[in-house]
Design an enzyme around this catalytic site. Structure first.
Site, PDB file in Angstrom:
ATOM      1  N   ASP A  89      32.316  88.375  32.856  1.00 38.32           N
ATOM      2  CA  ASP A  89      33.322  88.690  33.869  1.00 38.32           C
ATOM      3  C   ASP A  89      33.784  90.126  33.634  1.00 38.32           C
ATOM      4  O   ASP A  89      34.205  90.475  32.517  1.00 38.32           O
ATOM      5  CB  ASP A  89      34.499  87.705  33.740  1.00 38.32           C
ATOM      6  CG  ASP A  89      35.434  87.732  34.943  1.00 38.32           C
ATOM      7  OD1 ASP A  89      35.457  88.740  35.669  1.00 38.32           O
ATOM      8  OD2 ASP A  89      36.157  86.738  35.136  1.00 38.32           O
ATOM      9  N   ASP A 100      36.015  92.867  41.322  1.00 40.26           N
ATOM     10  CA  ASP A 100      35.981  91.923  40.210  1.00 40.26           C
ATOM     11  C   ASP A 100      34.833  90.953  40.456  1.00 40.26           C
ATOM     12  O   ASP A 100      34.669  90.446  41.574  1.00 40.26           O
ATOM     13  CB  ASP A 100      37.332  91.192  40.177  1.00 40.26           C
ATOM     14  CG  ASP A 100      37.519  90.278  38.980  1.00 40.26           C
ATOM     15  OD1 ASP A 100      36.610  90.181  38.139  1.00 40.26           O
ATOM     16  OD2 ASP A 100      38.591  89.647  38.902  1.00 40.26           O
ATOM     17  N   HIS A 161      42.112  85.073  43.063  1.00 42.03           N
ATOM     18  CA  HIS A 161      43.363  85.806  43.291  1.00 42.03           C
ATOM     19  C   HIS A 161      43.135  86.968  44.247  1.00 42.03           C
ATOM     20  O   HIS A 161      42.008  87.447  44.419  1.00 42.03           O
ATOM     21  CB  HIS A 161      43.898  86.340  41.953  1.00 42.03           C
ATOM     22  CG  HIS A 161      42.858  87.043  41.132  1.00 42.03           C
ATOM     23  ND1 HIS A 161      42.653  88.402  41.190  1.00 42.03           N
ATOM     24  CD2 HIS A 161      41.938  86.558  40.249  1.00 42.03           C
ATOM     25  CE1 HIS A 161      41.667  88.738  40.368  1.00 42.03           C
ATOM     26  NE2 HIS A 161      41.208  87.633  39.793  1.00 42.03           N
ATOM     27  N   HIS A 169      46.226  90.980  39.972  1.00 48.94           N
ATOM     28  CA  HIS A 169      46.641  89.749  40.640  1.00 48.94           C
ATOM     29  C   HIS A 169      47.696  90.141  41.671  1.00 48.94           C
ATOM     30  O   HIS A 169      48.850  90.381  41.337  1.00 48.94           O
ATOM     31  CB  HIS A 169      47.177  88.733  39.632  1.00 48.94           C
ATOM     32  CG  HIS A 169      46.121  88.241  38.698  1.00 48.94           C
ATOM     33  ND1 HIS A 169      45.380  87.100  38.953  1.00 48.94           N
ATOM     34  CD2 HIS A 169      45.650  88.732  37.536  1.00 48.94           C
ATOM     35  CE1 HIS A 169      44.506  86.926  37.973  1.00 48.94           C
ATOM     36  NE2 HIS A 169      44.651  87.896  37.104  1.00 48.94           N
ATOM     37  N   GLU A 194      36.561  82.846  42.599  1.00 47.79           N
ATOM     38  CA  GLU A 194      35.858  82.559  41.341  1.00 47.79           C
ATOM     39  C   GLU A 194      35.938  81.086  40.931  1.00 47.79           C
ATOM     40  O   GLU A 194      36.797  80.708  40.139  1.00 47.79           O
ATOM     41  CB  GLU A 194      36.363  83.456  40.216  1.00 47.79           C
ATOM     42  CG  GLU A 194      37.858  83.497  40.017  1.00 47.79           C
ATOM     43  CD  GLU A 194      38.233  84.387  38.836  1.00 47.79           C
ATOM     44  OE1 GLU A 194      37.477  84.451  37.841  1.00 47.79           O
ATOM     45  OE2 GLU A 194      39.304  85.015  38.898  1.00 47.79           O
ATOM     46  N   GLU A 282      31.660  84.622  40.588  1.00 47.03           N
ATOM     47  CA  GLU A 282      32.799  85.331  41.179  1.00 47.03           C
ATOM     48  C   GLU A 282      32.317  86.510  42.005  1.00 47.03           C
ATOM     49  O   GLU A 282      31.357  87.197  41.643  1.00 47.03           O
ATOM     50  CB  GLU A 282      33.741  85.843  40.091  1.00 47.03           C
ATOM     51  CG  GLU A 282      34.963  86.583  40.644  1.00 47.03           C
ATOM     52  CD  GLU A 282      35.886  87.102  39.556  1.00 47.03           C
ATOM     53  OE1 GLU A 282      37.042  87.441  39.874  1.00 47.03           O
ATOM     54  OE2 GLU A 282      35.446  87.178  38.386  1.00 47.03           O
TER      55      GLU A 282
END
Length: 296
Positions: A89, A100, A161, A169, A194, A282
């Site tokens: 990640d 992300d 998020h 976030h 994710e 993700e």
């Protein structure tokens, strides 16, 4: 399709996403038996920095029943083993705009290929359900149904998020199950979706032995030693509110003093309660008028 974001904002997000895609292609083949976790984490981070982006959080490498929030320490000698289910990640930040992403690979075997494929299917199902006005619970339900159709459960304590400028976030949380929320997705939202899947119960245990940290408050009045104040100033200048790795610090031996002063917090490692392997997928999307744009 047209986003409510300004055109330069979209370009920065897309640049961050492009770097993530390049990093994934470069790093994925290096996850092999005998390779040190630390070498892979540092290679990912260096790749992103060399591309001109910043790191919004340390590269995390979670193996088997460890679900998230583990990054190697500077003296970590652990190496990948045959059969490991490895989750990587990582993120990139361009002018404050963050992308992300995560993927899962199995080292040298294919025993858990179905689990890994189901995680990717759940991600696709979630992304495919996104459009303005859709409730986050509907996105979660799409992921949960995709997982259960293959005989797996989603981890309910680990959430997707929204992303904001310099905000990892940004407000919305995106569950990988139907949590009944009436919160709705809007055009212009940037979301990290994710799902985490397992054949275990899906319950998560927090372990307080991680070495990812985050600044809670900045101020010399909270610490007494000169070295601690210097380290606090370093953290604020280099990382701001972004999570950081202990191995990134010039004086990691002074970090626990900042934790005791409640200036810095440790982020716990998340582990599947039954000890069952976990797979993660993700991606980052920009919500547009008719759906969403995948940027990673």
């Amino acid at each position: 399709m047209r986003s409510t974001l300004e055109s330069d904002e979209v370009l920065f997000y897309e640049r961050a996403g492009h770097i993530i895609k390049k990093a994934r292609a470069a790093i994925k083949p290096s996850i092999k038996e005998g390779v040190r976790l630390l070498d892979v984490a540092e290679r990912v981070e260096r790749f992103i920095l060399d591309e001109g982006a910043k790191l919004p959080f340390p590269c995390t490498i979670a193996i088997n029943h460890v679900a998230s929030h583990y990054t190697p320490s500077r003296d970590d000698e652990r190496a990948f083993k045959k059969g490991d289910v490895v989750k990587l990640d990582f993120g990139a930040c361009v002018k404050g705009y963050i992308a992300d992403a995560a993927f899962t690979v199995e080292v040298g075997t294919s025993e858990h290929a179905g689990l890994i494929e189901a995680a990717e299917m759940a991600l696709s199902a979630g992304v495919g359900s996104i459009r303005p006005g859709v409730r986050v619970s509907e996105v979660g339900r799409a992921m949960e149904m995709a997982a259960s159709s293959k005989g797996f459960r989603t981890l309910k304590d680990l959430l997707g998020h929204s992303l904001g400028r310099y905000r990892l976030h940004g407000g919305l949380t995106i569950p990988a199950y139907d949590d009944g929320s009436d919160m709705k997705i809007r055009e212009g939202d940037v979301l990290a979706i994710e799902p985490f899947l397992t054949e275990g119960s899906g319950a998560v245990v927090r372990q307080d032995r991680g070495n990812i940290y985050q600044l809670i408050r900045n101020g010399e009045i909270y610490v007494h030693g000169h070295e601690e104040r210097e380290l606090l100033a370093y953290i604020w200048k280099r990382f701001g509110s972004f999570p950081f790795a202990e191995r990134w610090l010039p004086r990691p031996d002074r970090l626990q003093e900042l934790v005791r002063a409640a200036c810095v917090k440790s982020i716990p490692i998340m582990v599947e309660a039954d000890g069952a392997p976990v797979a993660q997928a993700e991606g980052t999307v920009i919500v547009e008028r008719d759906g969403c744009r995948i940027i990673t």
